[in-house]
Design an enzyme around this catalytic site. Structure first.
Site, PDB file in Angstrom:
ATOM      1  CG  ASP A  82     -69.527 -43.660  -7.648  1.00 52.25           C
ATOM      2  OD1 ASP A  82     -68.453 -43.414  -8.220  1.00 52.25           O
ATOM      3  OD2 ASP A  82     -69.694 -43.540  -6.414  1.00 52.25           O
ATOM      4  CG  HIS A  83     -66.691 -46.736  -7.346  1.00 53.73           C
ATOM      5  ND1 HIS A  83     -65.339 -46.552  -7.476  1.00 53.73           N
ATOM      6  CD2 HIS A  83     -67.100 -45.844  -6.403  1.00 53.73           C
ATOM      7  CE1 HIS A  83     -64.940 -45.598  -6.644  1.00 53.73           C
ATOM      8  NE2 HIS A  83     -65.994 -45.149  -5.986  1.00 53.73           N
ATOM      9  CG  ASP A 104     -62.836 -48.030  -9.694  1.00 53.36           C
ATOM     10  OD1 ASP A 104     -61.647 -48.008 -10.090  1.00 53.36           O
ATOM     11  OD2 ASP A 104     -63.155 -47.924  -8.500  1.00 53.36           O
ATOM     12  CD  GLU A 134     -60.367 -44.057  -8.579  1.00 54.16           C
ATOM     13  OE1 GLU A 134     -61.585 -43.767  -8.542  1.00 54.16           O
ATOM     14  OE2 GLU A 134     -59.753 -44.561  -7.626  1.00 54.16           O
ATOM     15  CG  HIS A 181     -63.921 -44.812  -1.255  1.00 53.44           C
ATOM     16  ND1 HIS A 181     -63.057 -45.518  -2.047  1.00 53.44           N
ATOM     17  CD2 HIS A 181     -64.580 -43.968  -2.075  1.00 53.44           C
ATOM     18  CE1 HIS A 181     -63.197 -45.118  -3.303  1.00 53.44           C
ATOM     19  NE2 HIS A 181     -64.112 -44.183  -3.358  1.00 53.44           N
ATOM     20  N   GLY A 182     -64.915 -43.642   3.027  1.00 56.45           N
ATOM     21  CA  GLY A 182     -65.420 -44.020   4.352  1.00 56.45           C
ATOM     22  C   GLY A 182     -64.958 -43.098   5.462  1.00 56.45           C
ATOM     23  CB  THR A 212     -67.024 -38.687   4.194  1.00 48.18           C
ATOM     24  OG1 THR A 212     -68.247 -38.765   3.477  1.00 48.18           O
ATOM     25  CG2 THR A 212     -67.317 -38.651   5.701  1.00 48.18           C
ATOM     26  CG  ASN A 231     -67.498 -39.232  -6.587  1.00 50.19           C
ATOM     27  OD1 ASN A 231     -67.551 -38.261  -7.338  1.00 50.19           O
ATOM     28  ND2 ASN A 231     -67.613 -40.465  -7.009  1.00 50.19           N
TER      29      ASN A 231
END
Ligand code: 13P
Length: 410
Positions: A82-83, A104, A134, A181-182, A212, A231
């Protein structure tokens, strides 16, 4: 053997209107919990290792454990970088066991992003590996307050998405439509209209990062518009941290294992909930039946040498181990000498493990292999045989028949 081809897995989800959770893992607790939850949900799952987390664990050791966990799982699993930050990271990920890679370059200008992603695509496809690119920029940092990292979200443009897919030949496309993200402060506003137009235009499995905090209804709408890989990390990290805090409150003198008690179960509960929301629960049998399994190939060479002494043979073996293991798709290079010394038919061996059968061709034509084979090895080893074997892995026992130590320990 339930490692499966990741492109097949995503295509299956795309055709059947569900999404597979790609869960970032940062420790053995996460790895065990994610697999345990996928088995409970009877779902396919993607074990994801994000380069932004490499400061917290040893990538090589973590991938070895991830590979072993995936192979003994009773559900279909893919392993994804990932990334990934560079071409070199993608090669390393593949050689250590990933069958999907993301490079990424979404923070770069279109042309730079497309050029790097295409370079990774060409290399990874020659190893049979699935590629994610991406376009657009998803701000924030996994596991932290999004508000602390207020970088601007750059939305994916529909026309650019078409050009990007054509230029890069990616197998799935991560798009930016308003997630970060986060941890979020308020409910995120997602641009579903944009997602719909991208999906209609590119007709490729889509990926959303920074998931999330989204509602079940938002997940369902994402999936209805082509999202097949979701993700997910921060909520797992928060569930683990909350469990540790509760353990500390209950017993201020707890040691490490006392503090970590129940962490696996807390992570697993959230993963299992997600797999149901994403529609992945109950899909394991369908994926196993319809997707290709991911199998390595063993390239074996047995040989005798002419006109060189032991020391020179060993130097050539050492050089080969160093050079050949750099080739994309080469998982390990083992050099050997016959155990019995009374005239075996062949005295020396190479065992080179390829990540996938596609590597048979790309390895043979790779400049590093051609140079080593033609200039160094073949001139001294005229008497040789070589064969490629597909490994026949032990099939995992049915999930219910395994005694799971985590069930006892929580
Ligand atoms: P969250 O941490 O917001 O769930 O996002 C995870 C992610 O996108 C990993 O690539």
């Amino acid at each position: 053997m339930p490692l499966v081809d990741m492109k097949d897995m995503l295509d299956h989800a795309y055709r059947n209107g569900y999404a597979v959770g790609a869960f970032d893992l940062v420790s053995l607790d996460f790895l065990e919990a994610i697999l345990m939850a996928a088995e409970r949900a009877c779902s396919p799952v993607i074990l994801s290792l994000a380069e932004s987390h490499f400061e917290y664990y040893d990538f090589e050791l973590a991938l070895a454990a991830t590979d072993a966990g995936a192979r003994r799982a009773g559900v279909p699993v893919a392993i994804h970088l990932d990334h990934g930050a560079s071409y070199e990271s993608a090669v390393l990920g593949i050689n250590l066991g990933c069958n999907g890679v993301m490079v990424d370059a979404s923070h770069e200008a279109f042309a730079t992003n497309a050029a790097l992603t295409r370079r990774v695509s060409d290399m990874a496809h020659a190893c049979g590996v699935c590629v994610e690119g991406e376009l657009g920029y998803v701000a924030g940092v996994e596991g932290e307050d999004a508000a602390k990292h207020p970088g601007e979200v750059v939305y994916t443009l529909v026309d650019e998405a078409c050009a990007y897919v054509e230029r890069t030949r990616v197998d799935c496309l991560a798009v930016s439509i308003g997630t970060v993200h986060g941890r979020l402060r308020g409910p995120p506003k997602l641009d579903f209209e944009r997602l719909m137009r991208i999906n209609d235009a590119v007709k490729l499995p889509l990926v959303i990062h920074g998931d999330t905090g989204l509602s079940d209804e938002q997940f369902h709408r994402l999936i209805a518009h082509g999202v097949t890989k979701i993700n997910y990390y921060t909520a797992l990290s928060d569930a683990a941290a909350e469990t540790i805090r509760a353990n500390a409150r209950a017993d201020g003198l707890s040691g490490y294992t006392g503090l970590a008690k129940g962490v696996r179960e807390a992570i697993a509960a959230e993963v299992e909930r997600c797999q149901h929301v994403f529609g992945a629960a109950g899909r394991a049998a369908g994926v196993l039946a319809e997707c290709r399994s991911w199998q390595s190939v063993e390239h074996v060479i047995l040989y005798n040498v002419e006109g060189v002494g032991d020391a020179e043979v060993e130097a050539i073996m050492a050089r080969g181990r160093e050079v050949l293991s750099q080739i994309p798709g080469v998982r390990r290079v083992i050099t050997g000498r016959a155990v019995l010394e009374d005239k075996p038919r062949y005295c020396f061996s190479w065992l080179i493990e390829f990540a996938h059968r596609a590597v048979i061709d790309s390895y043979r034509d790779h400049p590093l292999h051609l140079d080593f084979a033609n200039r160094v090895f073949r001139p001294i080893a005229g008497d040789r045989v070589s064969i490629d074997y597909v490994s026949v892995d032990r099939v995992a026992p049915p999930v219910a028949s395994r005694v799971s130590p985590h069930d006892a320990r929580g």
